[in-house]
Motif scaffolding. Structure first.
Motif, short mmCIF file in Angstrom:
data_model
loop_
_atom_site.label_atom_id
_atom_site.label_comp_id
_atom_site.label_asym_id
_atom_site.label_seq_id
_atom_site.Cartn_x
_atom_site.Cartn_y
_atom_site.Cartn_z
N ARG A 10 20.95 3.03 -4.93
CA ARG A 10 19.71 3.79 -4.80
C ARG A 10 19.31 4.35 -6.16
O ARG A 10 20.00 4.14 -7.15
CB ARG A 10 19.90 4.95 -3.81
N GLY A 11 18.18 5.06 -6.21
CA GLY A 11 17.80 5.79 -7.41
C GLY A 11 17.49 4.91 -8.59
O GLY A 11 17.08 3.76 -8.46
N VAL A 31 18.19 -1.30 -0.08
CA VAL A 31 18.72 -0.66 1.12
C VAL A 31 18.44 0.83 1.00
O VAL A 31 18.32 1.36 -0.10
CB VAL A 31 20.23 -0.93 1.29
N TYR A 32 18.35 1.50 2.15
CA TYR A 32 18.03 2.92 2.08
C TYR A 32 18.58 3.66 3.30
O TYR A 32 18.70 3.11 4.39
CB TYR A 32 16.52 3.14 1.98
N ASP A 38 11.25 6.75 1.80
CA ASP A 38 10.05 6.58 0.97
C ASP A 38 10.39 6.60 -0.52
O ASP A 38 9.56 6.93 -1.35
CB ASP A 38 9.04 7.69 1.29
N ALA A 39 11.62 6.25 -0.86
CA ALA A 39 12.06 6.32 -2.24
C ALA A 39 11.43 5.22 -3.10
O ALA A 39 10.97 4.19 -2.59
CB ALA A 39 13.59 6.21 -2.31
N ARG A 40 11.44 5.45 -4.40
CA ARG A 40 10.81 4.50 -5.32
C ARG A 40 11.48 3.13 -5.27
O ARG A 40 10.79 2.09 -5.30
CB ARG A 40 10.87 5.07 -6.74
N HIS A 41 12.81 3.08 -5.19
CA HIS A 41 13.47 1.77 -5.19
C HIS A 41 13.11 0.97 -3.94
O HIS A 41 13.07 -0.26 -3.97
CB HIS A 41 14.99 1.92 -5.33
N ALA A 48 13.09 -4.30 2.11
CA ALA A 48 14.05 -3.19 2.20
C ALA A 48 14.58 -3.10 3.62
O ALA A 48 13.89 -3.43 4.59
CB ALA A 48 13.37 -1.87 1.80
N VAL A 49 15.84 -2.61 3.71
CA VAL A 49 16.51 -2.52 5.00
C VAL A 49 17.11 -1.13 5.16
O VAL A 49 17.82 -0.64 4.26
CB VAL A 49 17.64 -3.57 5.12
#
Length: 691
Positions: A10-11, A31-32, A38-41, A48-49
């Motif tokens: 992340r990040g 992945v989140y 709602d993160a930038r990555h 995204a999953v």
């Protein structure tokens, strides 16, 4: 090359890896957790999953969920970034068992180098010098204490697994060994799931220098020069640069070969870093290293992953290390040799962390309201932030990295200081201003570094209270808010509360400003006959001269300046009525509530109360209601962002209130316990003597 790669992180590092994947035309999978929906990555990846709830143990540390995400998206390989499962041999094996390529070294190399005890024994056998310390694994607390006494104080306790300074403890007093060993084990267990410790001799005023290595599966091993990582706080790097001013070409070549030999000794493949400690005084800046060179440095450990500070190496070598990781993992051989490596110019990196220097660098948090991150003209920012990002206490406090490159070290330093002045993360307290001041310290400018420099100089690098510039700017903005104007921009002079009066000097307008945790301050402002502004800060004998008069309300102009002690300060207007200061600390004031809306301070709890120094989770409670305690006795342990903080008794007394248990989530300044002091003994009066 792979078609699809899952980024198991992340990040800022996830964003960084996605950037290279995009440049190579490779599909990226983010992945989140629920905290990062709602993160930038997530937004920058091709797909995204969701992998679970916010706690890392149920999301980013779940190999099962990561592998499921890879299967669902057709990923052929997994890039672990750094942290989380990047150095987890079981995860590397699980990827292989699932038919995925783990973009990192073989699991056997991770296991070997991840065990600091076995790593030292392995590289020692390969002829690499190591730091004197304990031998053997699974030492008991008693055996560790005995080894420490045999080595001689001071010593450094280190977790055998993991890195990043987590769980490391410097012990100078043998009487503190038992407590420090227990604390180091707790931190190691929480961070790495393994509380095995080793003990090493502490070398006073050492320099921390690491070598970047690259190895492919065809037997080629090269190094890309060194990085100076001596500027640290609590054993964690905060400033890194390449190359080091300490090394000459002979020592650089010797250390590089030692690092390559360490990589060969464990069958390494991919990008890795071999870390060395250089005893203070062994090779003065600009001097000649001692003979033989091997006596000037010791192997500490090998990081079997990409390092946080990899950008400085990329900038001076023009090598994309993430691309090299991908190519090596895809089976390609290195297409250049050691003789092709050239170190050109100088690069310096600063780590922006969610922490408050004025509160002992305790973790901070909040919502990113405004974000400005410099890019271009020799400046690069690697970041995972965007406006609206929620920074909590579940993950590592590092938010971004600002890196500057120049033809020489002085140029890179200047560029980085200027870039930090432009870096703004409003809503979350960061260390940007502290880092800017650190880079201007004479010892840093001269290159006379060691790992203890920051701790020795920290008091002079942290401002004492709120800077007067902030109060001055707030008063000017409040003064501007007193002026009304219609849609045409015309202001009725009789409706303006600007201190004007008939037949005399304008009156001072007093603005009473209060930052929580600090005493109220009064700043006086008035217009001058020539249209300028005078400002009288609290305690000042003579007024300061404002530039360009009182600023208009936001919308009429996008900036204003004022002069203070010969320095011009600039504030920029934003559409929502916020004014933004350019001072490296990102002071943020609003025209309707100038100071309190932007700055936070500790609430004043009772003197008998113990409050949470940071938002986090209580991990240990050592007392119960009714217990008698002594001044300084540790009572509660709070953990946040992988950092442990001990809350101690403010004085001797009795615990009369205890509001938390292990596992309790607490907010900053929340009352944890109350210690009622013992009654003062009644005795004969005595005369105090002052020397």
């Amino acid at each position: 090359m792979f078609d699809t790669v899952l980024v198991a992180n992340r990040g800022e590092i996830a964003v960084r890896v996605i950037r290279t994947l995009r440049s190579l035309g490779v599909r990226s999978v983010a992945v989140y957790s629920d905290a990062d929906a709602d993160a930038r990555h997530v937004r920058e990846a091709d797909t995204a999953v969701r992998i679970g709830p916010a706690p890392a143990a149920e999301s980013y540390l779940s190999a099962e969920r990561l592998l499921e995400a890879a299967a669902r998206t057709g990923a052929q390989a997994v890039h672990p970034g750094y942290g989380f499962l990047a150095e987890n041999a079981d995860f590397a094996r699980a990827c292989a068992d699932a038919g995925l390529v783990f973009i990192g070294p073989p699991a056997e190399a991770i296991t070997l180098m991840g065990d600091k005890i076995r790593a030292k024994e392995t590289v020692r056998a390969a002829g690499v010098p190591v730091v004197p310390g304990s031998s053997g694994s699974a030492l008991t607390d008693t055996q560790l204490a005995d080894a420490a006494r045999e080595i001689g104080m001071p010593v450094l306790l280190k977790p055998s697994a993991g890195g990043g300074g987590k769980g490391m403890r410097l012990v100078r007093d043998a009487e503190r060994l038992a407590d420090e060993i227990a604390a180091a084990r707790r931190e190691a267990r929480a961070s790495f799931g393994d509380d095995t410790l080793l003990v090493e001799r502490w070398i006073d005023r050492p320099r921390h220098i690491e070598i970047q290595v690259l190895a492919d599966a065809h037997g080629n091993v090269i190094h890309l020069g060194e990085r100076e990582c001596s500027l640290q706080r609590r054993h964690q790097k905060i400033i890194e640069e390449a190359p080091s001013v300490l090394l000459d070409e002979k020592t650089r070549a010797a250390m590089g070969e030692a690092a390559a030999q360490a990589a060969r000794s464990c069958g390494y493949v991919g990008a890795g870093t071999v870390e060395f400690i250089v005893p203070g005084g062994t090779a003065p800046v600009g001097g000649t290293p001692p003979e033989p060179p091997v006596s000037a440095y010791y192997f500490m450990e090998m990081n079997t992953r990409l390092q946080v500070e990899h950008p400085v190496t990329e900038l001076i070598t023009d090598v994309d290390l993430v691309e090299m990781q991908l190519r090596v993992a895809a089976g390609e051989a290195l297409d250049f040799g050691q003789e092709d490596v050239r170190l050109t110019g100088h690069a310096i990196e600063a780590r922006i962390c969610a922490e408050d220097p004025s509160r002992g660098f305790l973790p901070s948090g909040g919502t990113v309201l405004r974000l400005r991150e410099p890019q271009g003209d020799g400046v690069r920012t690697d970041s995972g932030l965007s406006e609206g990002t929620e920074v909590g206490s579940l993950y590592d406090p590092m938010l971004s990295k600002v890196i500057a490159y120049g033809p020489d070290r002085p140029t890179a330093l200047r560029k980085l200081r200027a870039a930090l002045a432009e870096t703004v993360t409003l809503g979350v307290q960061t260390n940007a201003g502290f880092l800017r001041r650190l880079l201007a310290h004479p010892a840093v400018v001269a290159g006379e570094l060691d790992t203890g420099l920051v701790e020795r100089e920290v008091d002079g690098l942290v401002p004492d209270g709120v800077p007067v510039e902030v109060y001055t700017a707030a008063a000017l903005l409040r003064q501007a808010a007193l002026t009304t104007a219609d849609g045409s921009g015309w202001a009725d002079p009789f409706a303006a509360a600007d201190g004007w009066r008939l037949g005399g000097e304008r009156a001072w307008t007093a603005h009473h400003l209060h930052v929580p945790g600090h005493e109220p301050v009064t700043v006086r402002v008035r217009r001058t006959p020539d249209g300028g502004t005078e400002i009288l800060p609290a305690g000042a004998e003579h007024p300061l001269r404002g530039a360009g008069g009182v600023p208009p309300r936001p919308g009429a102009e996008d900036r204003f300046t004022f002069h203070l002690d010969g320095v011009t300060h600039a504030f920029a207007a934003l559409p929502d009525g916020t004014w933004l200061g350019r001072d490296g600390d990102a002071w943020h004031v609003r025209d309707h509530d100038p100071v309190a809306a932007a700055l936070t301070g500790a609430a004043h709890a009772g003197v008998d109360s113990l409050t949470a120094p940071m938002p986090g989770t209580v991990t240990v409670v050592k007392v119960a209601v009714g217990d008698e305690v002594t001044a300084g006795q540790s009572l509660v342990v709070v953990e946040a962002m992988k950092m442990e903080h001990v809350v101690s008794a403010p004085h001797a007394g009795t615990v009369t209130e205890l509001d938390v248990t292990p596992g309790t989530t607490v907010a900053m300044d929340q009352v944890l316990a109350v210690v009622e002091p013992h009654a003062e003994p009644q005795g004969e009066p005595h005369e105090e003597v002052t020397e």
